[in-house]
Design a protein around this motif. Structure first.
Motif, short mmCIF file in Angstrom:
data_model
loop_
_atom_site.label_atom_id
_atom_site.label_comp_id
_atom_site.label_asym_id
_atom_site.label_seq_id
_atom_site.Cartn_x
_atom_site.Cartn_y
_atom_site.Cartn_z
N PHE A 42 39.54 41.84 -4.99
CA PHE A 42 40.02 40.97 -6.07
C PHE A 42 41.47 40.57 -5.84
O PHE A 42 41.84 39.42 -5.97
CB PHE A 42 39.85 41.69 -7.41
N GLU A 43 42.26 41.55 -5.51
CA GLU A 43 43.68 41.27 -5.27
C GLU A 43 43.87 40.27 -4.14
O GLU A 43 44.70 39.37 -4.21
CB GLU A 43 44.43 42.56 -4.92
N LEU A 44 43.08 40.42 -3.10
CA LEU A 44 43.23 39.52 -1.95
C LEU A 44 42.84 38.10 -2.29
O LEU A 44 43.46 37.14 -1.85
CB LEU A 44 42.34 40.02 -0.78
N THR A 45 41.77 37.97 -3.07
CA THR A 45 41.29 36.61 -3.35
C THR A 45 41.99 35.97 -4.55
O THR A 45 42.02 34.74 -4.68
CB THR A 45 39.78 36.62 -3.61
N HIS A 46 42.48 36.77 -5.45
CA HIS A 46 43.16 36.21 -6.61
C HIS A 46 44.53 36.85 -6.79
O HIS A 46 44.78 37.58 -7.74
CB HIS A 46 42.33 36.45 -7.87
N ALA A 83 21.84 46.77 -8.30
CA ALA A 83 22.10 46.34 -6.92
C ALA A 83 22.94 47.38 -6.21
O ALA A 83 22.69 47.72 -5.04
CB ALA A 83 22.82 45.01 -6.93
N GLY A 84 23.92 47.92 -6.93
CA GLY A 84 24.77 48.94 -6.34
C GLY A 84 23.96 50.17 -5.93
O GLY A 84 24.11 50.70 -4.83
N LEU A 118 28.43 43.40 3.92
CA LEU A 118 28.61 43.69 2.49
C LEU A 118 29.80 42.89 1.93
O LEU A 118 29.71 42.26 0.86
CB LEU A 118 28.86 45.18 2.29
N VAL A 119 30.91 42.94 2.67
CA VAL A 119 32.10 42.24 2.21
C VAL A 119 31.82 40.75 2.09
O VAL A 119 32.13 40.11 1.06
CB VAL A 119 33.28 42.50 3.17
N VAL A 120 31.20 40.22 3.14
CA VAL A 120 30.91 38.77 3.14
C VAL A 120 30.01 38.40 1.98
O VAL A 120 30.22 37.39 1.31
CB VAL A 120 30.27 38.38 4.50
N SER A 121 28.97 39.27 1.78
CA SER A 121 28.06 38.95 0.66
C SER A 121 28.81 38.87 -0.66
O SER A 121 28.63 37.95 -1.47
CB SER A 121 26.98 40.01 0.53
N GLN A 122 29.65 39.89 -0.86
CA GLN A 122 30.37 39.90 -2.13
C GLN A 122 31.25 38.64 -2.28
O GLN A 122 31.30 38.01 -3.33
CB GLN A 122 31.25 41.16 -2.23
N LEU A 131 29.76 34.68 -9.28
CA LEU A 131 29.28 35.97 -9.77
C LEU A 131 30.13 37.07 -9.16
O LEU A 131 30.53 36.98 -8.00
CB LEU A 131 27.83 36.19 -9.36
N TRP A 132 30.42 38.06 -9.97
CA TRP A 132 31.14 39.20 -9.41
C TRP A 132 30.13 40.33 -9.17
O TRP A 132 29.59 40.89 -10.07
CB TRP A 132 32.23 39.64 -10.40
N LEU A 133 29.87 40.56 -7.91
CA LEU A 133 28.91 41.62 -7.57
C LEU A 133 29.70 42.76 -6.95
O LEU A 133 30.11 42.71 -5.79
CB LEU A 133 27.89 41.05 -6.57
N PRO A 134 29.95 43.78 -7.73
CA PRO A 134 30.76 44.87 -7.21
C PRO A 134 29.98 45.75 -6.22
O PRO A 134 29.15 46.57 -6.60
CB PRO A 134 31.13 45.66 -8.46
#
Lengths: 550, 247
Positions: A42-46, A83-84, A118-122, A131-134
Motif C-alpha cells: 500500500f505504501e509503495l503504490t499510494h 481467498a487468503g 502473488l504480488v502481481v496478482s494483488q 479491489l483490495w485483495l490482501p
C-alpha cells in the motif's frame, strides 16, 4: 503402525509449517505481523495517502488499515479472507509436498515465481479491478515457509544419499554372500531394502539357490515373501507349486536316506546340487550309499558321485567315520593312472559326504561274471593284466585297494579299457558295526589275512585279483558258503575248489597262475602285482596267438 | 537264602542313544529272581525298539511264573515260549515301519530259584559266574568271530581285529527261529552272576573284573564300578551290567 508414523513425523519441520498454516487459517484475521506485505504494498503504490496519516501503515491496527484502504476507493471483497485461507493452504501444499521433490535451485526459482505471482496478482486486482485483495498473509507464510524448508533440505539430501548408498551396498553384499553360497545371509542383508527390481532379483536368486541345495522349506518361505511383495514376479508361483508337490511326496523329509533316493524334481524346481555338481540322475546303489551321475556346470564335466549318508549312523560315530572317509578319499585322490578312476573332489553337506570321481563309461566286470556271460579268455587275461598294473602303481604309492572284486572293475568294451574304482573307499564304513549277516560286501574275495583282521598289504590285493580272475573264467568262486560264518570257515580252513572243476578247458598255465595268486600264505603268492601282470600278459599273448593260429 | 539284584545301563561314550534294555523281577517272597539284558541292533532306532520289546515281553510273560514258582524242568520251556512271543512281537513291529527292517536284539536272561540258576541267551550278550575271585563265562557268543575261534582259525586275542567281529550268527527278531542256548548252574553261597551286553566285555577285559569288584559291598556299587571302568576306557558301545547275588 499409525502411532509409529505419527511419532516419526512429530518432530519434523514440515509439521511446524502445517501447524503454522492451520493457525493462520483458523485465527480470524490471521497472525499479527503477517500482513506486513499488504502494508508495504500500500505504501509503495499510494505514497501520498500513506504520508498523510500520522503513523506508518505497519503500526496501524487491522481495522484502521482497512478503513484507510477503503478511503482510497478500494473495495475489500467479502471473499478475501477465504481467498487468503485457500492461498495459505495451497502454499502449504506447495512447500510441504512439491518443494521436497525439487532441487534447491529449482525450489528457489519456484518459490520466487510464486511469490512474484502473488504480488502481481494483488497489484493487478488493485489497479484494474479496484479491489483490495490482501494476500499479505499468504506471501509472508510462503516466504517464511521457504526459509524453513531450506533448513530442511540439507539434512534431507544427506539422508537420501545415505539411503541410496546403504541400499547399493546391501545389494552388493547380498550378491557376494550369495556367490559364496550363503543364501540365508544374503536374504538377511537384503531384508531392510526397499522392494525394487534389484532386491527382488537377489531374493529370487537366493530362493533358487536354496532349491538347489534341497532346502525346500527355506526356498518356499523366500518365494512366498517375494510373492507377497510383488504378485506376479517371474515364475515364483510355479516354483511354489512344484515345491509343494515335491515336499508333499517326500512327507516332509528332504534328506537322502529317508526317501531312499534323491527325489528328482521336475523341471520347475532346480536340479539339486552336491557341492558344485548338479545331480542328473541316480546311477545305482553302492555299498556305502547311492551313486549319482553329476555334472560340473563350470567345465561341463560328467562325474560319478558316490554318497555316504550320515543318517544311518549314530551321531557319536560320525567324527571318526568322516575322518576316515576323507583320509581315504585324499589317498585315492593322489593316484593318477589310466587304469584307475580319478577322484576329483570330496566334500560334505549336512546329511551326507560325497566323492566325485571320473565317470567311467562301461560296465562293471560283475556283468560278465556269470557262467553264461563270460568274456573270452584272452580278453579276461588282458583285462586282469591291466588291473594288476594299476595295482602295482597303487602299491608303489603305498595304497592298498582292499576290495578288489569284479564289481569294482569297470570295463569299457568299446575301447577295451579297464578302470579300477573305489580304492580303499569301500572299507570306510567299519564292518564291526554291522551285527546281522547282511554285512556290507561279501567276503567272497577277501583274503584270509583280511578276514582274520591282520595287516592288509599288496598281497591281499593280489589274492582278491586272483579270485576275481577265477570268477571271470569260470563263473564260480573258489569258496562258497550259505552264511557268513560258514564262508569264513571255508576260506580260513579249507582248500579252494579247483578252477578246473568249473572250466576244464582252461590252459594249465592259467590254472597255475590262479593257484599262485590265491595261496593262503601271502608269502607264497606273486611277490608283486607287477609280477602278476607280467605273468598275465604272457598268458594273454599265448592265448591270443593260439586263437589266431587255431 | 537270599537273592539280590542290581542292574544299570549306560549309553557309553560314543553313542547318542541307548539300544540296550535291562529289566528284572523278584518274587514277593524273595525266593525267585529273573534278570534280562537285551542289546538291540538294526539302525539306531530299531535297536531301541527291539530290545525294549524283548525285555518287556519276557518280564510280562514270566512274571507270574517267577512269582509262584515253577517246576525246575518246566523253566526252559517257559522261557522259550516267552522268547518265541518276543520274537513274534519284534517281527510284527517291523512290518509297521520299513526303516525298522533290520532290527533285532540279543537276549541274555537268568532265572534263579532256590540254589539253581537257569541261563538262556541268544547273541553275544553274556552271563558270567563270579565265585570268590574266579570269573567264568557261562555263555558262548553267537558270533562269527567266536566260530572262528572255535574252529581254530584265529585265537581269542585276534578277535578284536577281525572285520566281522560283531556279526551275529543268531539274534532275536530276525528269523522264525528263536531258539536259545540254555545252561544250568548250581550256586554256592556268595556266588554272583554277572549279565552284561558286549559293550562291557568290549571295553574292559573280563580278567580285570574280579579286581575291580573287590571291596565293594553293595551290588549296585559293584555294577557301577564296572560301568565306570568301561567309560574310562571310552566305551564305544552301550554298556549294560546286571549283578545278581546268591547268599
Amino acid at each position: 503402525m499409525a502411532i509409529q508414523f505419527l511419532l516419526s513425523r512429530l518432530f519434523s519441520l514440515r509439521l511446524l509449517l502445517v501447524i503454522l498454516a492451520v493457525t493462520l487459517v483458523l485465527l480470524p484475521g490471521g497472525l499479527p505481523g503477517f500482513s506486513l506485505p499488504d502494508r508495504l504494498l500500500f505504501e509503495l503504490t499510494h505514497p501520498a495517502a500513506a504520508q498523510a496519516i500520522a503513523m506508518p501503515t505497519t503500526a496501524m491496527s487491522d481495522a484502521a488499515f482497512a478503513a484507510l484502504v477503503q478511503d482510497q476507493g478500494f473495495a475489500i471483497p467479502a471473499w478475501s479472507p477465504l481467498a487468503g485461507q485457500v492461498g495459505v493452504l495451497l502454499c502449504l501444499l506447495f512447500l510441504v509436498w512439491l518443494l521436497p521433490q525439487l532441487g534447491t535451485t529449482m525450489a528457489t526459482l519456484a518459490t520466487f515465481t510464486l511469490l512474484t505471482a502473488l504480488v502481481v496478482s494483488q497489484l493487478v486486482v488493485m489497479l484494474y479491478q479496484s479491489l483490495w485483495l490482501p494476500l499479505g498473509q499468504v506471501m509472508t507464510f510462503l516466504a517464511a515457509g521457504f526459509i524453513t524448508m531450506l533448513f530442511w533440505f540439507q539434512p534431507r539430501r544427506m539422508i537420501r544419499r545415505l539411503e541410496t548408498t546403504v541400499r547399493e551396498r546391501s545389494l552388493q553384499l547380498g550378491r557376494m554372500l550369495l556367490d559364496q553360497g550363503d543364501a540365508d545371509g544374503a536374504l538377511a542383508v537384503v531384508d531392510g531394502c526397499p522392494v525394487d527390481d534389484d532386491s527382488l532379483t537377489l531374493r529370487y536368486d537366493a530362493g533358487i539357490h536354496q532349491e538347489r541345495r534341497r532346502q525346500y522349506d527355506q526356498a518356499r518361505q523366500t518365494f512366498q515373501a517375494i510373492q507377497h511383495d510383488r504378485k506376479r514376479y517371474r515364475d515364483v508361483a510355479e516354483r511354489l507349486e512344484a515345491i509343494a508337490r515335491l515336499t508333499g511326496e517326500a512327507a516332509g523329509a528332504t534328506d537322502f536316506e529317508a526317501t531312499r533316493t534323491l527325489v528328482m524334481p521336475e523341471l520347475a524346481v532346480s536340479r539339486p546340487t552336491l557341492g558344485r555338481y548338479e545331480i542328473q540322475r541316480e546311477l545305482g546303489r553302492g555299498a556305502m550309499g547311492v551313486v549319482y551321475l553329476g555334472k560340473d556346470p563350470k567345465i561341463a564335466r560328467t562325474v560319478a558321485i558316490k554318497t555316504l549318508s550320515y543318517s544311518q549312523y549314530d551321531p557319536g560315530e560320525l567324527p571318526e567315520l568322516k575322518a576316515r572317509f576323507f583320509r581315504e578319499a585324499e589317498a585315492a585322490g593322489r593316484l593318477n593312472h589310466p587304469a584307475i578312476v580319478t577322484v576329483f573332489d570330496v566334500g560334505e553337506e549336512a546329511d551326507l559326504a560325497f566323492i566325485a570321481m571320473d565317470f567311467a563309461a562301461g560296465k562293471p566286470l560283475s556283468t560278465y561274471s556269470r557262467s553264461d556271460s563270460l568274456l573270452p579268455l584272452p580278453v579276461v587275461l588282458t583285462l586282469m593284466a591291466q588291473a594288476a598294473e594299476a595295482l602295482d602303481y597303487a602299491h608303489s604309492q603305498k595304497i592298498v585297494h582292499r576290495d578288489i572284486k569284479p564289481a569294482n572293475l569297470i570295463y569299457d568294451a568299446a575301447g577295451g579299457q579297464l578302470k579300477v574304482t573305489d580304492f580303499g573307499i569301500a572299507k570306510i564304513t567299519d564292518d564291526a558295526h554291522t551285527r546281522t549277516g547282511s554285512v556290507m560286501g561279501s567276503p567272497l574275495y577277501m583274503s584270509p589275512e583280511q578276514l582274520k583282521g591282520q595287516k592288509v598289504t599288496g598281497a591281499s590285493d593280489i589274492y582278491s585279483l586272483g579270485v576275481t580272475l577265477y570268477k571271470l573264467v569260470s563263473g564260480e568262486t573258489p569258496y562258497a558258503g550259505d552264511t557268513l560264518a560258514n564262508l569264513t570257515y571255508q576260506i580260513l580252513n579249507k582248500r579252494p575248489r579247483s578252477v578246473k572243476t568249473f572250466n576244464p578247458d582252461l590252459p594249465p598255465a592259467v590254472v597255475r597262475l590262479i593257484n599262485k595268486a590265491i595261496q593262503s600264505d601271502p608269502a607264497k603268492r606273486f611277490a608283486s602285482a607287477g609280477e602278476m601282470a607280467q605273468a598275465l600278459n604272457r598268458a594273454a599273448s599265448r592265448e591270443t596267438s593260439k586263437g589266431v593260429a587255431g | 537264602m537270599s537273592l539280590s539284584i542290581a542292574g544299570i545301563t549306560h549309553v557309553g561314550c560314543r553313542r547318542s542313544s541307548n539300544q540296550d534294555s535291562v529289566g528284572w523281577y523278584q518274587s514277593s517272597d524273595g525266593q525267585r529272581l529273573l534278570g534280562v539284558i537285551a542289546d538291540g541292533m538294526g539302525g539306531y532306532q530299531g535297536g531301541e525298539i527291539a530290545s525294549r520289546i524283548a525285555v518287556d515281553t519276557l518280564l510280562t510273560v514270566l512274571k507270574p511264573a517267577v512269582e509262584r514258582g515253577v517246576a525246575d524242568d518246566a523253566i526252559a520251556d517257559r522261557v522259550q515260549a516267552a522268547l518265541n512271543l518276543a520274537n513274534e512281537r519284534i517281527e510284527q513291529a517291523r512290518c509297521d515301519r520299513p526303516e525298522l527292517d533290520k532290527m533285532g536284539t540279543t537276549v541274555v536272561l537268568a532265572w534263579l530259584q532256590r540254589d539253581r540258576a537257569w541261563v538262556a541267551h541268544i547273541g553275544d550278550s553274556r552271563c558270567y559266574l563270579l565265585r570268590g575271585e574266579r570269573l567264568s563265562q557261562q555263555t558262548r557268543d553267537d558270533t562269527v568271530a567266536q566260530n572262528m575261534v572255535d574252529d581254530g582259525s584265529i585265537t581269542r586275542e585276534e578277535v578284536p581285529r577281525v572285520p566281522f567281529r560283531n556279526v551275529l550268527t543268531r539274534a532275536l527278531g530276525v528269523s522264525r527261529d528263536a531258539g536259545a542256548s540254555y545252561s544250568e548252574l548250581t550256586l554256592a553261597p556268595g556266588d554272583r552272576l554277572i549279565l552284561c551286553s558286549d559293550g562291557l566285555s568290549g571295553a574292559v577285559a573280563d580278567s580285570n573284573w574280579p579286581a575291580l569288584l573287590a571291596g565293594e559291598e553293595a551290588l549296585e556299587g559293584q555294577a557301577q564300578r564296572l560301568i565306570d571302568a568301561s567309560l574310562e576306557n571310552q566305551a564305544g558301545d552301550n554298556v549294560s551290567v546286571m549283578m545278581i547275588q546268591f547268599r
